[in-house]
Design an enzyme around this catalytic site. Structure first.
Site, short mmCIF file in Angstrom:
data_model
loop_
_atom_site.label_atom_id
_atom_site.label_comp_id
_atom_site.label_asym_id
_atom_site.label_seq_id
_atom_site.Cartn_x
_atom_site.Cartn_y
_atom_site.Cartn_z
N HIS A 181 0.79 -1.23 0.00
CA HIS A 181 0.00 0.00 0.00
C HIS A 181 0.82 1.28 0.00
O HIS A 181 0.26 2.36 0.09
CB HIS A 181 -0.92 0.05 1.22
CG HIS A 181 -2.03 -0.94 1.19
ND1 HIS A 181 -3.25 -0.69 0.61
CD2 HIS A 181 -2.10 -2.20 1.68
CE1 HIS A 181 -4.02 -1.74 0.74
NE2 HIS A 181 -3.35 -2.68 1.39
N LYS A 225 -8.18 13.87 4.46
CA LYS A 225 -7.27 12.72 4.46
C LYS A 225 -6.35 12.87 5.66
O LYS A 225 -6.37 13.91 6.33
CB LYS A 225 -6.45 12.69 3.16
CG LYS A 225 -5.81 14.05 2.84
CD LYS A 225 -5.16 14.09 1.47
CE LYS A 225 -6.11 14.23 0.31
NZ LYS A 225 -6.31 13.02 -0.48
N ARG A 226 -5.54 11.84 5.95
CA ARG A 226 -4.60 12.01 7.04
C ARG A 226 -3.68 13.19 6.76
O ARG A 226 -3.43 13.55 5.61
CB ARG A 226 -3.77 10.73 7.22
CG ARG A 226 -4.53 9.63 7.92
CD ARG A 226 -4.98 10.04 9.31
NE ARG A 226 -3.87 10.07 10.23
CZ ARG A 226 -3.68 9.17 11.18
NH1 ARG A 226 -4.54 8.19 11.37
NH2 ARG A 226 -2.64 9.26 11.99
N LYS A 283 1.14 14.51 1.44
CA LYS A 283 -0.19 14.85 0.92
C LYS A 283 -0.32 16.37 0.71
O LYS A 283 -1.25 16.84 0.08
CB LYS A 283 -1.27 14.35 1.87
CG LYS A 283 -1.32 12.82 1.97
CD LYS A 283 -2.37 12.38 2.98
CE LYS A 283 -2.34 10.89 3.27
NZ LYS A 283 -3.00 10.07 2.25
N THR A 338 -8.34 6.99 -2.07
CA THR A 338 -9.70 6.48 -2.29
C THR A 338 -10.71 7.60 -2.04
O THR A 338 -11.81 7.58 -2.60
CB THR A 338 -10.00 5.29 -1.37
OG1 THR A 338 -9.50 5.59 -0.06
CG2 THR A 338 -9.36 4.02 -1.88
N LYS A 385 -14.33 8.82 -3.98
CA LYS A 385 -15.60 9.14 -3.33
C LYS A 385 -16.08 10.53 -3.74
O LYS A 385 -17.26 10.74 -4.05
CB LYS A 385 -15.45 9.08 -1.80
CG LYS A 385 -15.14 7.70 -1.28
CD LYS A 385 -14.61 7.70 0.16
CE LYS A 385 -13.94 6.37 0.45
NZ LYS A 385 -13.13 6.37 1.69
C1 GL4 Z 1 -2.41 3.75 1.85
C2 GL4 Z 1 -2.08 4.75 0.76
O1 GL4 Z 1 -1.42 5.83 1.27
C3 GL4 Z 1 -3.31 5.21 -0.02
O2 GL4 Z 1 -2.88 5.95 -1.15
C4 GL4 Z 1 -4.13 4.03 -0.50
O3 GL4 Z 1 -5.30 4.46 -1.14
C5 GL4 Z 1 -4.48 3.16 0.70
C6 GL4 Z 1 -5.26 1.94 0.32
O4 GL4 Z 1 -4.58 1.19 -0.63
O5 GL4 Z 1 -3.29 2.72 1.35
N1 GL4 Z 1 -1.20 3.15 2.33
C7 GL4 Z 1 -1.10 3.31 3.65
S1 GL4 Z 1 0.12 2.70 4.56
N2 GL4 Z 1 -2.08 4.02 4.15
C8 GL4 Z 1 -2.92 4.30 3.14
O6 GL4 Z 1 -3.97 4.90 3.27
#
Ligand code: GL4
Length: 823
Positions: free
Chosen positions: A365, A557-558, A563, A665, A669
């Site tokens: 990921h 987002k986080r 980001k 993701t 959305k």
């Molecule tokens: C993440 C990625 O940062 C994010 O881009 C991705 O959409 C998500 C799901 O595949 O995985 N990887 C980590 S670690 N945290 C995430 O949210």
């Protein structure tokens, strides 16, 4: 007019009957009555009424899958960011309107009752929410599947702002019970830890016996996962840790009142809290124990179920069981399955290894090096001595057989591919272990999967050219459109079949309407109504008044430097400055909306939150700018807040440095709900642009190749600072006390970080980002063009249905098929 097909069954239940059931549960399950009941009691009574259908579905699905004996999926994830379950369960059962009417007749608004449910925040961000969308899709596609994770007592922290700074408070999602879960003590497992390994020779055979130093009980809690249509109901099985003997009477009787509990306190710590880190490695003993605890309990559970159905012969174990590793967090499951097969089931190594590899697959990921887990060899040896031996054996066979055959005598490659990283302290690379122990490895968007092959694991890709594949992420349209955006759902159902939440490609039926004035008006009217609702939410959460006529520009987002929330901040400051310089500066009013939690130990991320809050305070109270700009940072961003905000968004900020956001993701959305993306060529943005059409997204900034070229050339942020007058001015602005009156320098760290290091290249993308925002402004003022682009986004996003992602996994990785549950 097309036919109005529906997947969700029309329940053979009237609102009157449902009302009777809710009232019955209020009295008999909750022990209260209509005149006295709190909203929370009504919420629980409603859950109990829904559960009559849900739990029957669990039994029906279990029975069917046990009888058929099909290959099943086990999705191992340290995180499941479920959010609330009630509205989703009602939607998926086709009971939503029945419940709404039933509650109305009791004098209750369904929205108020739904608000009583706490979020199940057992995850950090995208990775955990993806797991939640995936189990929804597996149930919807009737795939025999179990999600396995940890039953954390406290999920992700609740975020508050104190004078603009993030403060973390414990999350108490289960404080008053959780109506959706069932404890299954009959399926408890005992998990071993610590101790030593004895080598035993018996009848000429060498074997290993692990004498654990302590044992812990793993207790499963099952959360039903209702598929769309309600026919199949899978479960999410979450393990809670308990002491093996939780209370020591001898110690208690001899006066050790506190010590008597100590073992239980220690054991229960394992499932106490979710690690609040996203994309960083939490290198702590407790975290390793969490990983092993749930992996081992899950494997034991899969074994138990296999044996109950097939007897003691494990010949078909790997054929009937797929296990997906959601990132490297459950990678310790690989040596654990080897241990069970070799030590407990007496398999020869090679056979056990073949079965293990046939069972596991791994999803990567992220490429961020700080998220690639490594554990000290010493630590694993202490906590899991037998696993350490097994990992070394796996490694030695891999290096001397597979690597040596491919690259004879090449020690450099061996060093790179080894599971053990040599250095001052030997470390175990969980990524390498996951690749070596899996039959398939996937990335989560096309560009990310390409980079996994090219940059992260190029030698592994050369060794096993078919091992690496792509599965682009997806989101469930049930939660992220049907349930969260009822107005838009109702509008589109006037034009296309009502089974679109199952067959999202039906949204393409809206494309011919993108130019239709009447449809554009209705589409934008829905957006406006959603915004009007959200204006109230903003007021409640922040006290700030905003107008629904402004552009709602959303970054949720986080909080992470890659980001680039601070790029957004710099642009806001530049706009503010322009309006101060020229009060007639021509722009459509904008509301910039942020939602983000920072990991508690991530200092600069917390500074960025503080800076945004301080700039927001100043701008929101500056009468000179005539409400042209408003900035709000919504506290405690979480799934249930996202569900309210996403339908109200006009602009979706997806502005990571190219190559850093694996997929994203939230981008899917927002676009599905008709927001226009302003984004870099990163992650799934690229595929969103492909699907929606490049005219209907606004792309800016460096691409991956540009980033690499700039790095190679030597990146000096100060050059950009000096050469762009506006950029220099806004960065300097952070230094004084303009935004922190009487307290100069409070925001200086954000400037210093950008001018002196800027690890995610915010400054080089500033200019192009500002230009992109000009395009957004111009497009918004052309009402027809904006409406068309927004509609085309909604109409074109079928690819990002998580059902499609799961179909890809099912066909190309798991080799499983759906089996519809039958009563
Ligand atoms: C993440 C990625 O940062 C994010 O881009 C991705 O959409 C998500 C799901 O595949 O995985 N990887 C980590 S670690 N945290 C995430 O949210």
């Amino acid at each position: 007019m097309p036919s109005k097909k529906s997947v969700a069954p029309t329940p053979a239940l009237t609102a009157e009957q449902f009302k009777t059931s809710v009232v019955k549960h209020l009295r008999t399950t909750l022990g209260t009555y209509e005149e006295k009941a709190s909203k929370q009691a009504w919420n629980k009574a409603l859950a109990a009424a829904i559960n009559e259908f849900v739990f029957e579905g669990v039994s029906r699905t279990r029975k069917t899958h046990a009888n058929v004996g099909a290959r099943a999926v086990h999705y191992l994830s340290l995180e499941f960011l479920m959010g609330r379950l009630m509205s989703n369960n009602l939607q998926n059962l086709g009971l939503y309107s029945v419940a709404e009417e039933a509650l109305k007749s009791l004098g209750l608004e369904i929205a108020d009752v739904l608000e009583e449910e706490p979020d199940m925040a057992l995850g950090n961000g995208g990775l955990g929410r993806l797991a939640a969308c995936f189990i929804d899709s597996m149930a919807t596609l009737s795939i025999p599947a179990v999600g396995y994770g940890i039953h954390y007592e406290h999920g992700l922290f609740r975020q508050e702002f104190h004078k603009g700074r993030q403060v973390e408070r414990p999350d108490q999602w289960r404080e008053f019970g959780n109506p959706w879960e069932i404890c299954r003590p009959e399926s408890a497992q005992v998990i071993k830890l610590y101790g030593y390994v004895e080598t035993v020779y018996e009848q000429g055979k060498l074997s290993k016996v692990w004498h654990p130093g302590r044992t812990i009980r793993a207790i499963p809690w099952d959360i039903p996962v209702v598929g769309y249509g309600g026919q199949n109901v899978n479960v999410l099985r979450l393990w809670e840790s308990r002491a093996d003997k939780f209370f020591d009477w001898d110690v208690f009787n001899s006066g050790g009142y506190v010590d008597a509990y100590s073992e239980s306190v220690e054991a229960e710590t394992i499932s106490k809290v979710l690690y609040p880190n996203d994309e960083t490695d939490a290198g702590k003993e407790l975290r390793l124990i969490q990983q092993y605890f749930f992996s081992a309990a899950s494997i034991a559970d899969v074994m138990r179920r296999y044996k109950a159905a097939n007897g003691e012969d494990l010949a078909n174990f790997a054929k009937l069981n797929a296990m997906q590793l959601n990132d490297t967090h459950p990678a310790i499951a690989i040596p654990e399955l080897m241990r069970v097969l070799v030590d407990e089931e007496n398999f020869a190594w090679d056979e056990a290894w073949a079965m293990t590899r046939e069972t596991f697959s791994y999803t990567n990921h992220t490429l961020l090096p700080e998220a690639l887990e490594k554990w000290s060899l010493k630590l694993i040896e202490k906590v899991l001595p037998r696993h350490m031996e097994i990992i070394l054996e796996i490694n030695s066979r891999f290096l001397t057989q597979e690597v040596e055959t491919m690259w004879p005598g090449n020690n450099d490659i061996k060093r790179k591919l080894s599971i053990v990283e040599e250095g001052a302290e030997q470390m175990i690379r969980m990524g390498n272990l996951s690749v070596i122990g899996s039959h398939t490895v996937n990335g989560v968007a096309q560009i990310h999967s390409d980079l996994v092959k090219k940059d992260l694991f190029p030698e592994f890709d050369a060794l096993w050219p078919n091992k690496f594949v792509n599965v682009t992420n997806g989101i469930t349209p049930r939660r992220w459109m049907k349930a969260c955006n009822p107005r838009l759902s109702a509008l589109i159902e006037q034009h296309i079949d009502t089974d679109w939440p199952r067959y999202l490609e039906k949204l393409t039926g809206l494309k011919p309407l993108a130019d239709d004035q009447a449809f554009q008006d209705s589409f934008m009217a829905v957006k406006h109504e959603n915004k009007v609702d959200f204006v109230k939410e903003i007021k409640t959460l922040t006290g700030v008044d905003v107008s629904a006529d402004a552009i709602f520009d959303v970054q949720i987002k986080r909080l992470h430097e890659y980001k680039r929330q601070h790029l957004n901040l710099l642009h806001i400051m530049a706009l503010y400055r322009r309006v101060l310089i020229d009060p007639n500066y021509d722009m459509h009013p904008r509301v910039f909306i942020f939602g983000a939690k920072a990991a508690p130990g991530y200092k600069i991320a917390k500074e960025i939150i503080f800076a945004i809050n301080k700039v927001a305070e100043k701008i929101n109270n500056d009468r000179r700018i005539n409400d042209k700009i408003k900035v709000v940072f919504l506290p405690n961003y979480r799934v249930s807040l996202a569900e309210k905000l996403i339908p109200a968004a006009d602009v979706s900020e997806q502005i990571s440095l190219a190559g850093k956001e694996a997929s994203g993701t939230g981008n899917m959305k927002l676009a599905l709900n008709g927001a226009i993306t302003i984004g870099t060529m990163d992650g799934a943005n690229i595929e969103i642009a492909e699907e929606a059409g490049s005219d209907n997204v606004v792309i800016f900034g460096m691409e991956v190749d540009d980033v690499v070229a700039l790095k190679n050339k030597g990146y000096h942020p100060a050059d950009y600072y000096r050469s762009n007058e506006e950029l220099k001015a806004v960065l300097d602005w952070l230094e004084g006390d303009f935004f922190t009156p009487g307290e100069p320098g409070l925001l200086a760290e954000v400037k210093r970080n950008l001018v002196e290091s800027d690890p995610f290249m915010v400054l080089p993308d500033f200019e192009s980002y500002c230009e992109a925002h000009q395009k957004i402004d111009a497009l918004y003022r052309d009402k027809k063009a904006w409406a068309k682009a927004a509609i085309l986004n909604t109409a074109s996003l079928a690819k990002f249905n998580s059902d499609r992602s799961i179909q890809d996994y099912a066909q190309n990785i798991w080799h499983v098929k759906g089996v519809e549950a039958k009563s």
